[in-house]
Design an enzyme around this catalytic site. Structure first.
Site, PDB file in Angstrom:
ATOM      1  N   CYS A  77       0.943  -1.387   0.121  1.00  0.00           N
ATOM      2  CA  CYS A  77       0.072  -0.090  -0.082  1.00  0.00           C
ATOM      3  C   CYS A  77       0.754   1.438  -0.047  1.00  0.00           C
ATOM      4  O   CYS A  77       0.467   2.287  -0.650  1.00  0.00           O
ATOM      5  CB  CYS A  77      -1.001  -0.093   1.080  1.00  0.00           C
ATOM      6  SG  CYS A  77      -0.185  -0.380   2.831  1.00  0.00           S
TER       7      CYS A  77
ATOM      8  N   HIS B 297      -2.245   7.182   3.191  1.00  0.00           N
ATOM      9  CA  HIS B 297      -0.660   7.205   3.177  1.00  0.00           C
ATOM     10  C   HIS B 297      -0.174   8.365   2.358  1.00  0.00           C
ATOM     11  O   HIS B 297      -0.382   8.504   1.192  1.00  0.00           O
ATOM     12  CB  HIS B 297      -0.009   5.782   2.536  1.00  0.00           C
ATOM     13  CG  HIS B 297      -0.344   4.541   3.518  1.00  0.00           C
ATOM     14  ND1 HIS B 297      -0.881   4.644   4.689  1.00  0.00           N
ATOM     15  CD2 HIS B 297      -0.146   3.410   3.219  1.00  0.00           C
ATOM     16  CE1 HIS B 297      -0.847   3.426   5.445  1.00  0.00           C
ATOM     17  NE2 HIS B 297      -0.475   2.712   4.474  1.00  0.00           N
TER      18      HIS B 297
END
Length: 361
Positions: A158, A251
């Site tokens: 990710c 993120h």
């Protein structure tokens, strides 16, 4: 489609499994017909199995509440009820590898959120807009596994989704050196603030194994299929630091990059604006219409404001400017459990269905 393909969720009670359940609710091509988890959850209804553990803001979809959770280890039984499976289990690496291969050998395609097979030479690790051609390696994998229909395809880590797309759009200029620091949400560890109160008002400057993944996985994505194996690219050289920060989802990455042929700034912005991949060309159901969105504002992208862009499947970029040591620096952002996890895997499954790799049994 006149009839939806039957999807199973192996590891359906965890956070990523819950995201799969959420994303597939009302999906035009796929329908969840089977959920499997550990033996502790087996035999319960899905609603019972996640009671007190449902981590998402939206409620459990009605049509899955009464599905009886199966034991993920009962591979033949689970595979019999589905056309393909998504896999998001919390097990040791060798156990995950064995489990996913067992499902594939039943003739069942496996779309994995796990890291266990990311470096298996004949398993494609795919960001659909970037390296869809890597699915060609599935033919060699099927031969090795002894199946004509089963296979494993994996989603990459990710953390790299926030900056690899922006760099990929500039590959023609041959990036040579990249420095990236990622500021990663707690949902990347499968937790929320109720589970992990220690993260409130806190930053942890270490995430086990994350920096190696962030430095090496982009090179595999940019690699080539050679004789039934994926050979990773030799460049650019990437170094990273990965930090856990007190945000729920999203993120964010700060990136410095140098190029063999330094592009002008306006060309970079034009490349980002116009970049499209096969998901956009095929108009896949989960594909963002605008894959990369650039913000002119100096204080964007922001995690809370921008992680849900394009239903969480887009990538946001901002603060592009020249640097005194590297050629350029910029900030990137992606939603880690949507684009970076379950959503990215659903998009892979859509691509594989569109290319004829996933069909009704």
């Amino acid at each position: 489609m006149s009839q939806k393909l039957k999807a199973g969720i192996v590891g359906g009670t965890g956070m990523v499994g819950q995201r799969f359940i959420q994303l597939l609710d009302g999906h035009p091509w796929f329908e969840v017909t089977s959920i499997a988890a550990s033996s502790n959850s087996a035999g319960k209804t899905y609603e019972e199995s996640v009671q007190g553990r449902w981590k998402l803001d939206t409620p459990i979809p009605e049509h899955v509440k009464s599905i009886i959770v199966q034991d993920a280890a009962q591979v033949e039984q689970v595979a019999a009820d589905v056309d393909f499976v998504f896999c998001a289990v919390d097990m040791k690496k060798n156990e995950i590898q064995a489990l996913e291969e067992a499902y594939a050998k039943t003739g069942t395609p496996v779309i994995s959120n796990n890291s266990a097979h990311r470096w298996t030479a004949d398993v494609p690790m795919v960001i659909p807009e970037i390296n869809p051609g890597h699915i060609d390696v599935i033919a060699a994998q099927r031969k090795r596994l002894g199946t004509s229909t089963g296979f494993i395809a994996v989603k990459p880590n990710c953390s790299i989704q926030s900056y690899v797309p922006a760099l990929h759009a500039l590959l023609d200029y041959k990036p040579t050196n990249v420095v990236a620091s990622t500021y990663q949400a707690i949902s990347g560890a499968g937790k929320n603030f109720t589970d992990w109160p220690e993260m409130l008002d806190n930053v942890i400057p270490y995430i086990g194994g994350e920096e190696e993944k962030s430095e090496q996985e982009p090179l595999r994505i940019w690699g080539s299929v050679v004789d039934g194996e994926i050979v990773k690219a030799a460049s650019p050289i990437i170094t990273t630091q990965c930090i856990r920060v007190p945000v729920a989802d999203g993120h964010l990455a700060t990136v410095f990059a140098s190029f063999e042929n330094k592009p002008p700034k306006d060309e970079i912005l034009d490349r980002w604006l116009k970049f499209k991949g096969r998901p956009q060309e095929l108009e896949l159901p989960s594909a963002p219409k605008q894959f990369i969105t650039y913000f002119e504002e100096e204080n964007r992208p922001q995690t809370k404001l921008d992680r849900d862009i394009e239903r969480g499947m887009g990538v946001s970029v901002g603060r592009l400017r020249e640097d005194s040591i590297y050629d350029y620096k910029f900030v990137g952002l992606s939603h880690n459990t949507l684009r970076g996890a379950a959503g990215g895997a659903v998009l892979i499954a859509e691509l594989l269905k569109a290319d004829g790799y996933i069909v009704a049994k």
